[in-house]
Structure formats: C-alpha cells, structure tokens
Design an enzyme around this catalytic site. Structure first.
Site, PDB file in Angstrom:
ATOM      1  N   ASN A  19      38.717  37.288  33.574  1.00 39.64           N
ATOM      2  CA  ASN A  19      37.778  37.160  33.297  1.00 39.64           C
ATOM      3  C   ASN A  19      37.568  37.791  32.030  1.00 39.64           C
ATOM      4  O   ASN A  19      38.110  37.858  31.329  1.00 39.64           O
ATOM      5  CB  ASN A  19      36.927  38.710  34.061  1.00 39.64           C
ATOM      6  CG  ASN A  19      36.724  38.603  35.542  1.00 39.64           C
ATOM      7  OD1 ASN A  19      36.617  37.230  35.900  1.00 39.64           O
ATOM      8  ND2 ASN A  19      36.399  39.184  35.908  1.00 39.64           N
ATOM      9  N   ARG A  79      38.379  35.640  41.434  1.00 41.74           N
ATOM     10  CA  ARG A  79      39.876  34.985  40.858  1.00 41.74           C
ATOM     11  C   ARG A  79      40.852  34.957  41.682  1.00 41.74           C
ATOM     12  O   ARG A  79      41.549  34.097  41.667  1.00 41.74           O
ATOM     13  CB  ARG A  79      39.995  36.211  39.296  1.00 41.74           C
ATOM     14  CG  ARG A  79      39.145  36.148  38.651  1.00 41.74           C
ATOM     15  CD  ARG A  79      39.739  37.304  37.378  1.00 41.74           C
ATOM     16  NE  ARG A  79      39.523  38.180  37.889  1.00 41.74           N
ATOM     17  CZ  ARG A  79      39.908  40.049  37.299  1.00 41.74           C
ATOM     18  NH1 ARG A  79      40.458  39.568  35.739  1.00 41.74           N
ATOM     19  NH2 ARG A  79      39.494  41.249  38.193  1.00 41.74           N
TER      20      ARG A  79
END
Length: 763
Positions: A46, A28
């Site tokens: 996520n 990320r």
C-alpha cells in the site's frame, strides 16, 4: 493492461499500480493469493496512491495475472484503474507483502465502515471459540474502516487500533495468507483488543457482563447510551411507551420520529412492509436506516413515530449491535446520542458529559472513534435508493462525476443538513452528515471534518465554493479562510447541478427545485423554482408566486404565520371562520399587519412555506418542532387513492408564475364543504404536481428541452415526487432524480463543486 502486441522476453518484470477503493478491503491478500495461483514472483504493498506491485514471471502468466486483478477483485474493492510498465527482471523468487510506503500525493481511497459479515457473525454466536460473544470481531471483509482511520496508507498504525498490540493468535491470523484475517488491520480478540464496560450516570461500574446488563436495563424501561461505530446512540425499548416518552422529554425531541433496530429481516417484517429492494438495503454491507410503510399491527410505542405511516428500520451492523439485539429480543429505538440540534457525540468524555442528563446507563468500550458518522437514512423510489442522509456505510466512498476538477476544490455546503466535499480529478469526496450549523459544537464538527478530509485525501483547496447567503456560517467560513479563490453558487442552481452530477448529465435541463428557503440572486428568499440550467449557469424561468413571511424566521417555526399571510392575501379582512384563525385570535391582526406592510416579512417563493400554510389550515400544525414537520404531516395525512387536484394558475410570462394561493383557496373551500383532511391534503399535492408539469411543458415549448431534473428537500415527499415524475413521463420527458446524494441540502455541496469547476473551465 499488457499490450499483447509487445514481444516480451522469456521472463520479464512489470510494475503495477492499482487505483480505487483497494485499501482495507483485502486487496493485498487477494494479490498474494493470485500470485501463487499464477506462479509469479514479486511483492505488493500500500501507499498513498492505492496498491503498488512488482511482479515477475513468464509473459502469459503475467498477462493472466494482470487481467485477473480487475475481473476477480474482492467484493468490497472498487478497481478504478490498473496501469503497468515493464522494468528489468531481477530473478526474484517467491511473493511477499511489502511494508507500506508514504508519499506526498495521496490518491488512495479509504473504504467506508462495513457491516459484520456472515463468517464473523457465525464466530460471535458459535457455541465455543475465542471470539464467542466478542463485540469487536472483524476480518478483511467487514468491520470499522473510515471512523477509525487517522491517515493513509491504510495500516493499523494509522487507525485507532494502533494502541492494541496483537496477541500471538491474532498475529498468526494476520500473517497467514490462507486466513481471511490476513492483513486485516482492525483484527483483534478478547486477549488483545478493545473491551466493553457498563456504568451508571455517576461513572461507577455496574457488575455483570456489559451487554447483558444493558439488555436488562433496557427491559426494565431505562435509557442506555451505547457507543457504536461512528458515535453514541441512545437506546430504549421501542414497545415501551413510557421509556420512549422519557427519551423524547430528556432529549428535547418533541415529535421527530425515532429509528428502530430489529435483529433480522423476520423481525422487520412484523413492523413494516418489505419488498425485495428494501431487504437488500437492510441486509447489505452499508446497513442504513430505511423508511418503510408501517404495518397497522406493528408493536411499537406510539411515541416512536407519532402519526407517521412509515417507520425507520435498521438491522444490526456491528457484533455489539447483534449481541444487544438478540439479548433484548424486542425492537429497540436507536437514535443519535445527542441533544436535539447538536452533533452526535463520539468522544468518550464529551459523550458522558453531554448524555448524562439523558441516559440512565452507558455501554462503553475503549476503541476510540476518530471521525463521527451518523447512521445513513434512505427511502426507496421505484426500487432505487433515494438518500435522505448519506453518512455511515457510504462515506467516504467517492462519487465519480463527469466534471473534471483541474484544481483542488472544497465546497462548503449549506446551513441546514450540512455536508461539505473535497474534489480533485474526477472524484468528489462527500463528508458524513454534519447537521445544522447553528451552534458551536456543529460548527466545530464542520471545521474539524474539513481538516481531516483535506489531510486524508491530500487536497489543498485552491477553490472554495459556497452558498450565496451571506449569513450562512458555511459561507462565512469560506470567505474568512483567505487561502483560496472563492466561488459563490446560488442555492437552487446548486440543487439542480447536484441532480445533474448525480445522474452523469451536463444539461441543459428544465430544473424544478423545491425546498424551504434559499438566497436568490435578487436578494429575496427563493424556494419554488423552475430553472433552465446547465452546470455553468441558469435562468430563473418560473417560480411560485411570492408571499410575505410574517416575522421572518419565526414563520418557519410557526407555520400558522404562513397560513395567515396566504389567507390575508386571499380574503383580507373577510377571512373565513377557520380553526387556524380561532387558535390565534390575539396575534392574527398583528401578524397580518406585518404581512401587509412587509415589515419584518421578507418575500419568499418557497414551496416549503406553502406546505406549511396548508398544513396549519388542514392538519392544525401551528408550530414546528423540527425542520419540515408541517410538510411531513401533510404528506402523512394525504389519501393516496384521491386523484383529484385543485386548479392552480400558471401565468404566462418570463418568468412563469404559479399561484400557490389557488391551492390554499381550494383547501379552504373544501374544508367549508366538509371534505376530510386526507382528501384535501391529497388534492393539494395533486394540484401542485399538475401545475409543475404544465409549467415544465410550457418551458419545453419555449426551449425545446425534454429533460427535467428534480431536486430540493420537498422532493423527499414520495407523493409529490411520484405525481410529478409520472406526469412528466406522460409528457415524454426524461426525468432525473437523485440516487447517490440527497435531494435536500445534504447534496448541495456536490452541486456547488461541479458548478464552480465548470465555470472556471469555461473560457
């Protein structure tokens, strides 16, 4: 990918799905930085499927952004699939990391535990800084993962770090896109993270800095239990003979070699011979124990690895291990924290209870270990990994295989060196090493592990594969569950199928499966098998001649019984005057009577038991303190410069028969002629290898097959493996050997899984 032929408006938005090992590896933060680089807006997050994102911008920028997702992913990420779909633009500005989402279908991959990176290590040993000498330093590129994860998506709340609230400094790092700890879930420091402590066996704290106290106790020759990443270790100075001997006595580990931890590669070079491939393995992110040739001048106690030519070497893989190794500045034995045959201890109260009779002191911390994971063990064969135990650092990275699992599946593995696996789609998730299912603690580890894996990877098994042996606890577990269809897979077929899956091959092949014991489909005990096999089925095309096992399981523990069976078959009452006979005058007649009458003496074609017999005759190994000890000692004694081999008869027929007694006769004749044990051991290995190659050639002539697959625990023997592979290659075979899962029973579950799935898919 975005189709370049599709015309997009001036500003558009796409939804992106990234699958693979993309959680817990800094993905990320990578996407966040990539968005800034390409000037696109949106968010990333996520969920239980991996990483999701919505991105908005100019079409060329979006195309470049999506392409970079795969090409430039973080080093620890494994991107398996990137999919996109256009959605309406909303005029979003800026980019953000969205909260994680939960979902029923779980496809996200949890990364394995990763060795401390160089950046974090520099902080730990810096002259100053808030993480100086901090044993739990980590970032997005390193640190605990699998052993602390309690669920997915991978966020701090779903780890055993959930109970440690971030301090302001760590929270700032966590939220800073420019920081390498941006969204690093285990991030912490001395102000907010786990802490070390040291106490004696009575539970009383010992004054002083915990690592320094542990180092001092080790230098004094004491045994220290160390709470590591996937469980507890027992540590002593590797060059302190009395301390290592005391550890053996208390742990009830009579002879099996211990692993040795050294601070760095320079220290490793003083103990073992290192080649480039070994250096990469030792210093990589997985940090397994690597078995390497021992230097003659290696300064380790004889009790570390009695009579062994190799040492199991490892480098530190957590800040705690680095700190301890540098403070001690001498090689340290680091072995599993357990009594022999029990699983490694990983829960604090249990560890203190179980290890208090072994350890003099305990180096502890308060970060819980959710899943135990022993250290992995590998050898090198022709520069490639040959796993012997696949565990910490490797698990739970999935194996992608050619077999398609249309229905979710659980494979329960074998009895010894147990691992299990769950599978769906084209992924197989192998468990860490469980051990031998011979006691309650190990069985509980097995059942708890299955529950955790099924929950973690969202697998509800519809098929449960298991071994044919009705008395294996893994088989009983499979049959007693009652919530799924079961599939029995023959042990040696599973070995060969495991090798096929390991190599991305469907067969058919000529499979050579050599191990200790496995239940045959005729009800006898197999172990020296030549199979013509693919993933769906097999034909037993050849095997070692069967011999009785006097006393059944007692013959595994006492290899001289197998020597008695072979010698009685060869010589009857006129057995030569050998040391093995003289060592057992009171029992010889009764044991040979069992063999002759086949009373409590099941027939076996086991290669492992043939090694036992010759080891008892040549090396004097009458009892085995651990599984495979006799065979290992025979390998260790072999003179690798010897090229001669005993003639071994391969009788024509269906199946072929390979007469192991010929090898025993050759060894006895050489003993009588005064030939040394090293040459005899080598001639035994060479003779068996020559015969296996001849048998494979005979089967090639019958079947036209030119691919051979080698599996089973006996192929952990480097001398035999090299001789067989070389011989087959000279005969123009393509030879498949293991590189991703062990050839021993630790790889059986993979074979069970692909066989069961293939059979169910076959009309």
């Amino acid at each position: 990918m975005i189709d370049p032929g599709v015309e997009l408006p001036a500003r558009t938005r796409i939804r992106i799905r990234v699958e693979g090992t993309v959680q817990g590896v800094g993905f990320r933060p990578f996407v966040y930085a990539l968005a800034a680089e390409h000037g696109v807006a949106g968010f990333v997050g996520n969920d239980c499927g991996g990483v999701f994102a919505e991105v908005e911008g100019d079409p060329p920028a979006l195309a470049a952004f999506v392409g970079a997702l795969e090409r430039r992913a973080p080093p620890l990420a494994v991107v398996e699939r990137v999919t996109t779909e256009p959605i309406p633009a909303v005029g979003e500005r800026g980019f953000r990391i969205a909260p994680s989402e939960d979902a029923e279908a779980r496809r996200a991959l949890v990364p394995p535990d990763l060795a401390t990176c160089e950046d974090c290590l520099a902080e730990v040993f810096a002259p100053s800084g808030r993480r100086r000498h901090y044993a739990f330093t980590n970032c997005t590129g390193c640190g605990p993962r699998f052993t602390i994860v309690t669920g997915v998506p991978y966020d701090r709340a779903a780890t055993t770090m959930a109970g440690f609230a971030l301090c302001d400094d760590c929270a700032g790092e966590y939220k800073d896109p420019e920081d390498r700890r941006f969204h690093a879930q285990p991030v912490c420091c001395p102000a907010c993270g786990p802490a070390l402590r040291f106490h004696g066996p009575n539970g009383r704290p010992v004054r002083g800095e915990p690592v320094e106290v542990a180092a001092r106790w080790l230098r004094q020759g004491r045994i220290v239990a160390v709470k590591g990443l996937g469980g507890y270790h027992l540590a002593v100075l590797a060059d302190h003979e009395a301390a290592v001997t005391a550890l053996r006595d208390r742990k009830h580990r009579e002879a099996k070699p211990f692993a040795v931890m050294v601070p760095d590669l320079d220290a490793a070079r003083t103990l073992v011979g290192l080649e480039e491939a070994a250096e990469r393995l030792l210093s990589g992110t997985r940090r397994p124990i690597v078995l390497l040739p021992r230097r003659l001048d290696a300064r380790v106690a004889q009790a570390v690895a009695p009579g062994a030519r190799h040492l199991g070497i490892m480098l530190p893989y957590t800040p705690l291990h680095h700190l301890l190794a540098r403070r001690v500045a001498r090689p340290i034995v680091l072995t599993s924290g357990n009594v022999s045959d029990e699983p490694i201890a990983h829960r604090d109260e249990d560890a203190v209870t179980r290890l208090s009779g072994i350890a003099d002191g305990f180096l502890l911390h308060d970060r819980p270990i959710h899943v135990r994971a022993d250290d992995s063990v590998v050898r090198l064969f022709r520069g490639r990994e040959l796993p012997l135990r696949r565990s910490r650092g490797y698990v739970p990275s999935p194996l992608t295989v050619r077999t398609r699992f249309a229905r979710p599946l659980l494979a329960c593995g074998a009895e010894l060196k147990n691992t299990f696996c769950v599978a769906s789609g084209d992924r197989v998730f192998l468990s860490p090493h469980i051990g031998d299912l011979e006691n309650y603690e190990t069985l509980r580890s097995f059942t708890e592990g299955i529950e955790h894996f099924c929950r973690l990877f969202g697998v509800r098994p519809q098929i449960i594969a298991h071994d044919l042996h009705p008395d294996y606890l893994s088989t009983k577990y499979a049959l007693e569950r009652g919530d799924a269809e079961t599939a029995a897979v023959q042990h040696h077929h599973a070995h060969i199928a495991s090798c096929l899956a390991d190599n991305g091959h469907d067969g058919p092949v000529i499979g050579i499966a050599l191990d200790g014991l496995g239940y045959g489909d005729d009800g006898t005990l197999w172990g020296g098998e030549l199979l013509v096999a693919d993933l769906a089925g097999y034909e037993r095309a050849g095997h070692l001649e069967t011999v009785p096992m006097p006393g059944g399981a007692a013959a595994v523990r006492e290899p001289w019984r197998m020597a008695a069976a072979h010698l009685d078959a060869l010589y009857g009452d006129d057995v030569p005057d050998l040391a093995v006979v003289r060592r057992h005058p009171d029992q010889w007649a009764s044991v040979t009577t069992l063999a002759r009458t086949r009373t409590n003496a099941p027939s076996t074609s086991s290669a492992g038991r043939l090694f036992d017999a010759v080891s008892a005759i040549v090396c004097g190994r009458d009892t085995a303190a651990y599984e495979g000890q006799a065979a290992i000692e025979l390998e260790q004694r072999a003179d690798t410069g010897e090229r001669g081999g005993y003639a071994m008869t391969v009788t024509d027929g269906a199946p072929l028969l390979l007469r192991g007694t010929d090898l025993v006769r050759g060894a006895v004749d050489d003993l009588a002629s005064g030939v040394g044990p090293g040459r005899i051991a080598a001639r035994f290995h060479n003779g068996l290898a020559f015969a296996l190659v001849r048998a494979a050639c005979a089967l090639r002539d019958r079947t036209g097959l030119r691919v051979a697959a080698l599996s089973g625990g006996v192929f952990q023997n480097m001398i035999l493996l090299e001789r067989v592979v070389t011989g087959l290659e000279r005969e123009n075979f393509t030879v498949l050997v293991h590189s991703r899962v062990p050839p021993n029973d630790g790889g059986i579950c993979l074979g069970q899984a692909v066989v069961a799935a293939t059979r169910l898919a076959t009309p």
